[in-house]
Design a protein around this motif. Structure first.
Motif, short mmCIF file in Angstrom:
data_model
loop_
_atom_site.label_atom_id
_atom_site.label_comp_id
_atom_site.label_asym_id
_atom_site.label_seq_id
_atom_site.Cartn_x
_atom_site.Cartn_y
_atom_site.Cartn_z
N ASN A 22 13.64 73.80 39.57
CA ASN A 22 13.73 72.42 39.12
C ASN A 22 12.86 71.56 40.01
O ASN A 22 12.77 71.79 41.22
CB ASN A 22 15.17 71.91 39.18
N GLY A 23 12.27 70.52 39.44
CA GLY A 23 11.51 69.59 40.26
C GLY A 23 10.31 69.02 39.53
O GLY A 23 9.97 69.41 38.41
N LYS A 24 9.67 68.08 40.20
CA LYS A 24 8.48 67.43 39.69
C LYS A 24 7.30 68.39 39.80
O LYS A 24 7.10 69.03 40.84
CB LYS A 24 8.22 66.16 40.49
N SER A 25 6.52 68.50 38.75
CA SER A 25 5.48 69.51 38.67
C SER A 25 4.52 69.48 39.86
O SER A 25 4.28 70.50 40.51
CB SER A 25 4.69 69.33 37.37
N GLU A 26 3.95 68.30 40.16
CA GLU A 26 2.93 68.22 41.21
C GLU A 26 3.50 68.62 42.56
O GLU A 26 2.84 69.28 43.38
CB GLU A 26 2.35 66.81 41.31
N ILE A 27 4.73 68.17 42.83
CA ILE A 27 5.33 68.45 44.14
C ILE A 27 5.66 69.93 44.27
O ILE A 27 5.38 70.56 45.30
CB ILE A 27 6.57 67.57 44.36
N GLN A 28 6.23 70.53 43.23
CA GLN A 28 6.59 71.95 43.31
C GLN A 28 5.34 72.83 43.42
O GLN A 28 5.31 73.78 44.20
CB GLN A 28 7.45 72.36 42.12
N HIS A 29 4.30 72.51 42.65
CA HIS A 29 3.06 73.27 42.75
C HIS A 29 2.45 73.14 44.14
O HIS A 29 1.93 74.12 44.70
CB HIS A 29 2.06 72.82 41.69
N GLU B 42 7.52 70.52 34.07
CA GLU B 42 6.55 70.89 33.04
C GLU B 42 7.24 71.33 31.76
O GLU B 42 6.78 71.04 30.66
CB GLU B 42 5.66 72.03 33.54
N ALA B 43 8.36 72.03 31.93
CA ALA B 43 9.05 72.60 30.77
C ALA B 43 9.82 71.55 29.98
O ALA B 43 10.09 71.74 28.79
CB ALA B 43 10.00 73.70 31.22
N GLY B 44 10.20 70.45 30.65
CA GLY B 44 10.99 69.42 29.98
C GLY B 44 12.46 69.77 29.87
O GLY B 44 13.22 69.07 29.19
N ILE B 45 12.87 70.83 30.52
CA ILE B 45 14.27 71.25 30.59
C ILE B 45 14.54 71.73 32.01
O ILE B 45 13.61 72.15 32.70
CB ILE B 45 14.62 72.37 29.58
N SER B 46 15.78 71.64 32.44
CA SER B 46 16.12 71.96 33.82
C SER B 46 17.27 72.94 33.88
O SER B 46 18.11 73.00 32.98
CB SER B 46 16.52 70.68 34.58
N PRO C 189 20.86 73.85 34.85
CA PRO C 189 21.28 75.11 34.23
C PRO C 189 21.22 75.16 32.71
O PRO C 189 21.98 75.91 32.10
CB PRO C 189 22.73 75.22 34.71
N ASP C 190 20.33 74.40 32.07
CA ASP C 190 20.16 74.50 30.62
C ASP C 190 19.75 75.93 30.27
O ASP C 190 18.76 76.44 30.80
CB ASP C 190 19.08 73.51 30.17
N PRO C 191 20.47 76.60 29.36
CA PRO C 191 20.14 77.99 29.03
C PRO C 191 18.70 78.19 28.57
O PRO C 191 18.12 79.25 28.78
CB PRO C 191 21.12 78.34 27.91
N ALA C 192 18.11 77.15 27.98
CA ALA C 192 16.77 77.30 27.43
C ALA C 192 15.72 77.58 28.51
O ALA C 192 14.74 78.29 28.26
CB ALA C 192 16.38 76.04 26.65
N ILE C 193 15.92 77.06 29.72
CA ILE C 193 14.90 77.26 30.74
C ILE C 193 14.93 78.69 31.28
O ILE C 193 13.89 79.25 31.64
CB ILE C 193 15.00 76.21 31.87
#
Length: 223
Positions: A119-126, A146-150, A152-156
């Motif tokens: 989980n996190g902001k794309s630029e910071i995690q990269h 980037e995924a738009g889901i976090s 513990p959402d099962p989709a991620i």
């Protein structure tokens, strides 16, 4: 139970020592904005910021707004200014968790396919991933920003499994957070290895860790 073929790792406080990273950043932040205070007072404020941060599980906008309102500035600093300073500087403080590199190398040699799910902001995690030299260890990297889901959402978790190319029964998730890393992955059908850090286990959770470790090198005796 199928043989383990693939591994998914969390990043913060699993492969990256977030405790060290956030303390180091907070020390820089206080020295930059509150240098008019004495050393002892600066240390007190660093400790206060660490408590308010709640191990990174605060909403960042609310956290920065709170800091803007409560810290003893010489001149007012807005939440937007704090966000800009954080985005520019935080990832530079990243530090590897003990045994991270040798553990990942060992697991690669054993032939496991490995992915990262954070989980996190794309630029910071990269930026953290690159600073720590972790990118080459992973077949796939999924970041909630980037995924738009976090978690513990099962989709991620399904997305991470699809990108890794293995099903849930073949994959083990390794992470420190009882809900986001063990419960969420378990609900998606994965076994979980819980790395004990700052979050106590919640006995109300209906998923239990497959294994529990205190240091990453213990993975050698499991996998």
């Amino acid at each position: 139970m199928e043989t383990v073929q693939a591994l998914l790792f969390d990043l913060d406080n699993t492969l990256m020592d977030r405790d060290y990273t956030f303390r180091s950043f907070s020390t820089q932040f206080v020295a930059h904005f509150l240098g008019h205070l004495g050393p002892d007072r600066q240390l007190e404020i660093v400790e206060d910021i660490i408590i308010r941060d709640a191990d990174g599980y605060r909403d960042k906008d609310g956290f920065f707004r709170e800091l803007s309102e409560v810290l003893p500035w010489r001149e007012a600093v807005s939440a937007e200014d704090i966000r800009a300073f954080y985005d520019l500087n935080y990832s530079r403080h990243g530090a590897l968790m003990k045994h991270a590199v040798e553990s990942l190398g060992y697991l690669q040699e054993r032939g496991y396919a490995m992915g990262l799910l954070t989980n996190g902001k794309s630029e910071i995690q990269h930026a953290k991933i690159d600073l720590l030299g972790l990118r080459g260890h992973f077949k796939s990297i999924v970041i909630s920003g980037e995924a738009g889901i976090s978690k513990p959402d099962p989709a991620i978790y399904r997305l991470a499994l699809d990108r890794l190319g293995y099903d849930s029964q073949e994959t083990v998730f390794i992470g420190d957070h009882p809900v986001n890393d063990i419960w969420g992955a378990g609900r998606a059908g994965m076994r979980g290895v819980w790395l004990r850090r700052n979050h106590p286990w919640d006995d109300k959770l209906d998923v239990q860790p497959w294994k529990t470790i205190d240091e990453l090198h213990e993975l050698r005796s499991i996998l």
